[in-house]
Design a protein around this motif. Structure first.
Motif, PDB file in Angstrom:
ATOM      1  N   ILE A  56      53.732  67.618   4.535  1.00  4.88           N
ATOM      2  CA  ILE A  56      53.573  67.389   5.972  1.00  4.88           C
ATOM      3  C   ILE A  56      52.878  68.577   6.638  1.00  4.88           C
ATOM      4  O   ILE A  56      52.035  68.407   7.528  1.00  4.88           O
ATOM      5  CB  ILE A  56      54.943  67.133   6.636  1.00  4.88           C
ATOM      6  CG1 ILE A  56      55.540  65.803   6.141  1.00  4.88           C
ATOM      7  CG2 ILE A  56      54.819  67.112   8.155  1.00  4.88           C
ATOM      8  CD1 ILE A  56      54.737  64.570   6.494  1.00  4.88           C
ATOM      9  N   ASP A  57      53.202  69.795   6.203  1.00  4.83           N
ATOM     10  CA  ASP A  57      52.549  70.986   6.766  1.00  4.83           C
ATOM     11  C   ASP A  57      51.039  70.943   6.550  1.00  4.83           C
ATOM     12  O   ASP A  57      50.255  71.296   7.450  1.00  4.83           O
ATOM     13  CB  ASP A  57      53.125  72.261   6.146  1.00  4.83           C
ATOM     14  CG  ASP A  57      54.522  72.586   6.669  1.00  4.83           C
ATOM     15  OD1 ASP A  57      54.920  71.979   7.677  1.00  4.83           O
ATOM     16  OD2 ASP A  57      55.205  73.431   6.061  1.00  4.83           O
ATOM     17  N   ILE A  58      50.613  70.496   5.365  1.00  4.40           N
ATOM     18  CA  ILE A  58      49.175  70.390   5.094  1.00  4.40           C
ATOM     19  C   ILE A  58      48.555  69.307   5.966  1.00  4.40           C
ATOM     20  O   ILE A  58      47.470  69.490   6.536  1.00  4.40           O
ATOM     21  CB  ILE A  58      48.925  70.098   3.604  1.00  4.40           C
ATOM     22  CG1 ILE A  58      49.359  71.282   2.747  1.00  4.40           C
ATOM     23  CG2 ILE A  58      47.442  69.792   3.350  1.00  4.40           C
ATOM     24  CD1 ILE A  58      49.294  71.032   1.267  1.00  4.40           C
ATOM     25  N   ASP A  59      49.239  68.165   6.079  1.00  5.05           N
ATOM     26  CA  ASP A  59      48.744  67.077   6.939  1.00  5.05           C
ATOM     27  C   ASP A  59      48.539  67.568   8.368  1.00  5.05           C
ATOM     28  O   ASP A  59      47.531  67.238   9.016  1.00  5.05           O
ATOM     29  CB  ASP A  59      49.729  65.905   6.936  1.00  5.05           C
ATOM     30  CG  ASP A  59      49.774  65.183   5.593  1.00  5.05           C
ATOM     31  OD1 ASP A  59      48.805  65.311   4.828  1.00  5.05           O
ATOM     32  OD2 ASP A  59      50.785  64.511   5.320  1.00  5.05           O
ATOM     33  N   ILE A  60      49.478  68.355   8.862  1.00  5.52           N
ATOM     34  CA  ILE A  60      49.393  68.856  10.233  1.00  5.52           C
ATOM     35  C   ILE A  60      48.231  69.830  10.379  1.00  5.52           C
ATOM     36  O   ILE A  60      47.493  69.800  11.380  1.00  5.52           O
ATOM     37  CB  ILE A  60      50.731  69.507  10.645  1.00  5.52           C
ATOM     38  CG1 ILE A  60      51.801  68.412  10.839  1.00  5.52           C
ATOM     39  CG2 ILE A  60      50.575  70.331  11.921  1.00  5.52           C
ATOM     40  CD1 ILE A  60      53.204  68.947  11.057  1.00  5.52           C
ATOM     41  N   GLN A  61      48.032  70.706   9.393  1.00  4.52           N
ATOM     42  CA  GLN A  61      46.889  71.621   9.432  1.00  4.52           C
ATOM     43  C   GLN A  61      45.572  70.861   9.503  1.00  4.52           C
ATOM     44  O   GLN A  61      44.678  71.211  10.287  1.00  4.52           O
ATOM     45  CB  GLN A  61      46.882  72.520   8.194  1.00  4.52           C
ATOM     46  CG  GLN A  61      47.927  73.620   8.200  1.00  4.52           C
ATOM     47  CD  GLN A  61      47.762  74.547   7.009  1.00  4.52           C
ATOM     48  OE1 GLN A  61      46.723  75.169   6.831  1.00  4.52           O
ATOM     49  NE2 GLN A  61      48.794  74.622   6.173  1.00  4.52           N
ATOM     50  N   ILE A  62      45.466  69.810   8.690  1.00  6.23           N
ATOM     51  CA  ILE A  62      44.232  69.013   8.682  1.00  6.23           C
ATOM     52  C   ILE A  62      44.046  68.296  10.015  1.00  6.23           C
ATOM     53  O   ILE A  62      42.924  68.224  10.550  1.00  6.23           O
ATOM     54  CB  ILE A  62      44.273  68.007   7.512  1.00  6.23           C
ATOM     55  CG1 ILE A  62      44.232  68.763   6.174  1.00  6.23           C
ATOM     56  CG2 ILE A  62      43.114  67.026   7.598  1.00  6.23           C
ATOM     57  CD1 ILE A  62      44.528  67.904   4.963  1.00  6.23           C
ATOM     58  N   LEU A  63      45.133  67.767  10.589  1.00  4.73           N
ATOM     59  CA  LEU A  63      45.045  67.099  11.893  1.00  4.73           C
ATOM     60  C   LEU A  63      44.595  68.062  12.990  1.00  4.73           C
ATOM     61  O   LEU A  63      43.788  67.704  13.848  1.00  4.73           O
ATOM     62  CB  LEU A  63      46.401  66.490  12.256  1.00  4.73           C
ATOM     63  CG  LEU A  63      46.749  65.152  11.602  1.00  4.73           C
ATOM     64  CD1 LEU A  63      48.167  64.746  11.964  1.00  4.73           C
ATOM     65  CD2 LEU A  63      45.775  64.071  12.041  1.00  4.73           C
ATOM     66  N   LYS A  64      45.116  69.279  12.950  1.00  7.28           N
ATOM     67  CA  LYS A  64      44.713  70.277  13.947  1.00  7.28           C
ATOM     68  C   LYS A  64      43.222  70.576  13.847  1.00  7.28           C
ATOM     69  O   LYS A  64      42.519  70.682  14.864  1.00  7.28           O
ATOM     70  CB  LYS A  64      45.531  71.562  13.755  1.00  7.28           C
ATOM     71  CG  LYS A  64      46.975  71.479  14.223  1.00  7.28           C
ATOM     72  CD  LYS A  64      47.669  72.816  14.000  1.00  7.28           C
ATOM     73  CE  LYS A  64      49.094  72.815  14.533  1.00  7.28           C
ATOM     74  NZ  LYS A  64      49.780  74.117  14.289  1.00  7.28           N
ATOM     75  N   ILE A  65      42.739  70.734  12.623  1.00  2.00           N
ATOM     76  CA  ILE A  65      41.307  70.998  12.415  1.00  2.00           C
ATOM     77  C   ILE A  65      40.481  69.823  12.912  1.00  2.00           C
ATOM     78  O   ILE A  65      39.464  69.996  13.596  1.00  2.00           O
ATOM     79  CB  ILE A  65      41.032  71.266  10.920  1.00  2.00           C
ATOM     80  CG1 ILE A  65      41.614  72.624  10.511  1.00  2.00           C
ATOM     81  CG2 ILE A  65      39.533  71.220  10.620  1.00  2.00           C
ATOM     82  CD1 ILE A  65      41.562  72.897   9.025  1.00  2.00           C
ATOM     83  N   PHE A  66      40.929  68.612  12.588  1.00  2.00           N
ATOM     84  CA  PHE A  66      40.216  67.405  13.002  1.00  2.00           C
ATOM     85  C   PHE A  66      40.137  67.298  14.520  1.00  2.00           C
ATOM     86  O   PHE A  66      39.056  67.079  15.087  1.00  2.00           O
ATOM     87  CB  PHE A  66      40.924  66.184  12.418  1.00  2.00           C
ATOM     88  CG  PHE A  66      40.385  64.871  12.903  1.00  2.00           C
ATOM     89  CD1 PHE A  66      39.198  64.361  12.414  1.00  2.00           C
ATOM     90  CD2 PHE A  66      41.072  64.144  13.873  1.00  2.00           C
ATOM     91  CE1 PHE A  66      38.688  63.150  12.863  1.00  2.00           C
ATOM     92  CE2 PHE A  66      40.579  62.935  14.331  1.00  2.00           C
ATOM     93  CZ  PHE A  66      39.385  62.432  13.828  1.00  2.00           C
ATOM     94  N   GLU A  67      41.273  67.479  15.188  1.00  2.00           N
ATOM     95  CA  GLU A  67      41.317  67.320  16.646  1.00  2.00           C
ATOM     96  C   GLU A  67      40.476  68.387  17.364  1.00  2.00           C
ATOM     97  O   GLU A  67      39.854  68.111  18.388  1.00  2.00           O
ATOM     98  CB  GLU A  67      42.765  67.388  17.141  1.00  2.00           C
ATOM     99  CG  GLU A  67      43.619  66.189  16.737  1.00  2.00           C
ATOM    100  CD  GLU A  67      43.295  64.931  17.528  1.00  2.00           C
ATOM    101  OE1 GLU A  67      42.365  64.946  18.360  1.00  2.00           O
ATOM    102  OE2 GLU A  67      43.973  63.915  17.310  1.00  2.00           O
ATOM    103  N   ALA A  68      40.450  69.605  16.819  1.00  2.00           N
ATOM    104  CA  ALA A  68      39.767  70.712  17.502  1.00  2.00           C
ATOM    105  C   ALA A  68      38.278  70.784  17.196  1.00  2.00           C
ATOM    106  O   ALA A  68      37.514  71.341  17.996  1.00  2.00           O
ATOM    107  CB  ALA A  68      40.424  72.040  17.108  1.00  2.00           C
ATOM    108  N   ASN A  69      37.848  70.211  16.068  1.00  7.27           N
ATOM    109  CA  ASN A  69      36.478  70.466  15.620  1.00  7.27           C
ATOM    110  C   ASN A  69      35.632  69.227  15.331  1.00  7.27           C
ATOM    111  O   ASN A  69      34.435  69.371  15.065  1.00  7.27           O
ATOM    112  CB  ASN A  69      36.520  71.332  14.363  1.00  7.27           C
ATOM    113  CG  ASN A  69      37.147  72.684  14.609  1.00  7.27           C
ATOM    114  OD1 ASN A  69      36.527  73.579  15.157  1.00  7.27           O
ATOM    115  ND2 ASN A  69      38.404  72.831  14.199  1.00  7.27           N
TER     116      ASN A  69
END
Length: 425
Positions: A137-150
């Motif tokens: 889940i931590d990795i999923d959240i990191q990827i979501l943050k990158i997706f939303e910001a960039n």
């Protein structure tokens, strides 16, 4: 940076010029820091990622937008995390996002008009608790943050098919990291998901495995030449993982010889999750999870405890122990670290226990998304009714000596639970 490109950032920040500019500048810093422009040339994708990480771009929808299929439920999460570093997974996902944007540009040139959105099909068949470990889940959240910001204005629609009972719990974990725009584009499909996919994608562009007519040249209905379907990862890919970053965030205690450490969690509604990680120094330790239903005459000191996760010894001095359990019933859950069998040796223990509770907003949002596609979610009404009765029962049986405020919350949860919704909800 043409007008179409710049418009993405303006839309992502509701046409607030200052915020859009800040978002774009931060994106440029991000790309420079991770060397995104040269990632394709310089990052050698580990073989296990290319062979076993689910998903792939395949064909276009009826409006000419690219479609990405992800049979995520078939991903061997544990095997993947034991085979590659988290940073490799993130870089791999970045490459996919860059590939999607390249596809946008190619389609725009081909069609002579802007193509900006991706149709995402997420198949959660066989999705289970193994996909919801803390590290995953931590990795999923990191990827979501990158997706939303960039990567603004990338998602056109995400169609989620064959969602299990666990889906609201998964959604509650990632929901805080999704923008309102992204949340509005999520659609949870019901039993008629094949018909719904065909409304968006022509049959000759939809793999036969998902109800279309497209196949590979060899007749493969899954079109595996372009879509990876995961599968069990051979242990030959496994590597020794670095646990320092994980164990450094755990609570440290000493469990005295001949004694136990017990931790209690009051689960007010069904379908919550208890998730754990622990590591012991030099010696093994027993671990188990127990539950007692909440009734007016409930006793104390372990009376009426039912074993949920069998108590057994873990070689947690050799490898980090991780796991989770779905709390199908409301009640008092007891997590026990047992050192009673060791009369001479105290055990130094580092642990993290989490109780994950789907919020009321989660059920409402997921339910609303499903209605956009299917107003009669009847995949498993019998199970849904079962869950409703469990919640309602928890409210009725709740000890009247408890606070009135807590009782009202549980009773409210029962009232708001929609019996017409499916198992997915």
């Amino acid at each position: 940076m043409d007008d179409i490109f710049l418009l993405k950032w303006l839309r992502a920040r509701s046409f607030n010029l200052a915020k859009a500019e800040e978002m774009l500048r931060l994106n440029q810093e991000f790309r420079k820091k991770l060397n995104v422009d040269n990632l394709k040339k310089e990052f050698k994708v580990p073989e296990v990622l290319s062979k076993y990480f689910t998903g792939g771009l395949f064909s276009w929808d009826k409006e000419g937008c690219p479609v990405f299929y992800d049979p995520f439920g078939l991903l061997d999460v544990k095997g993947m995390l034991q085979s590659v570093q988290c940073s490799d997974i993130i870089k791999f996902k970045l490459l996919i996002l860059e590939e999607i944007w390249e596809e946008f540009r190619a389609q725009s040139e081909k069609l002579g008009r802007p193509v900006e959105g991706l149709t995402l099909v997420i198949d959660l068949d066989q999705f289970g608790m193994r996909h919801m470990s803390k590290q995953a889940i931590d990795i999923d959240i990191q990827i979501l943050k990158i997706f939303e910001a960039n990567y603004p204005e990338t998602l056109k629609a995400a169609m989620i098919i064959r969602a299990p009972r666990l889906f609201p719990v998964l959604y509650s974990l990632v929901r805080p990291f999704l923008s309102e725009d992204t949340k509005s584009k999520l659609y949870v499909c019901g039993n008629d998901w094949k018909e719904l996919l065909l409304q968006k994608i022509d049959a000759h562009y939809l793999p036969a495995y998902w109800g279309g007519t497209a196949t590979d040249a060899d007749g493969d209905p899954k079109c595996r030449s372009k879509i990876c379907f995961g599968g069990s990862i051979p242990k030959s890919y496994y590597s020794t993982s670095d646990e320092t970053s994980v164990t450094g965030n755990l609570t440290t205690v000493t469990v005295q010889s001949g004694s136990c450490l017990t931790l209690e969690y009051d689960v007010l509604v069904p379908n919550c999750i208890i998730r754990w990680q622990f590591k012991s120094d030099h010696h093994d330790i027993k671990f188990g999870v127990y539950m007692r239903k909440r009734t007016k005459n409930s006793g104390k000191q372990g009376e009426g405890l039912k074993e949920v996760v069998p108590s057994e010894k873990h070689n947690s001095h050799k490898v980090l122990a991780e796991g989770e359990v779905l709390c199908t019933e409301a009640g008092l859950y007891v997590v026990k670290f047992d050192n009673s069998y060791s009369w001479m040796t105290s055990k130094k223990l580092r642990y993290n226990i989490e109780l994950i509770i789907p919020s009321k907003e989660t059920f409402q949002e997921v339910r609303g998304a499903a209605k956009e596609f299917n107003t009669d979610q009847s995949q498993d009404k019998e199970r849904s009714q079962e869950s409703f009765q469990e919640v309602k029962g928890a409210a009725k049986e709740f000890n009247t000596d408890q606070s009135q405020e807590t009782f009202q919350e549980v009773k409210g949860a029962a009232k708001e639970f929609n019996t017409d919704q499916s198992q997915d909800k």
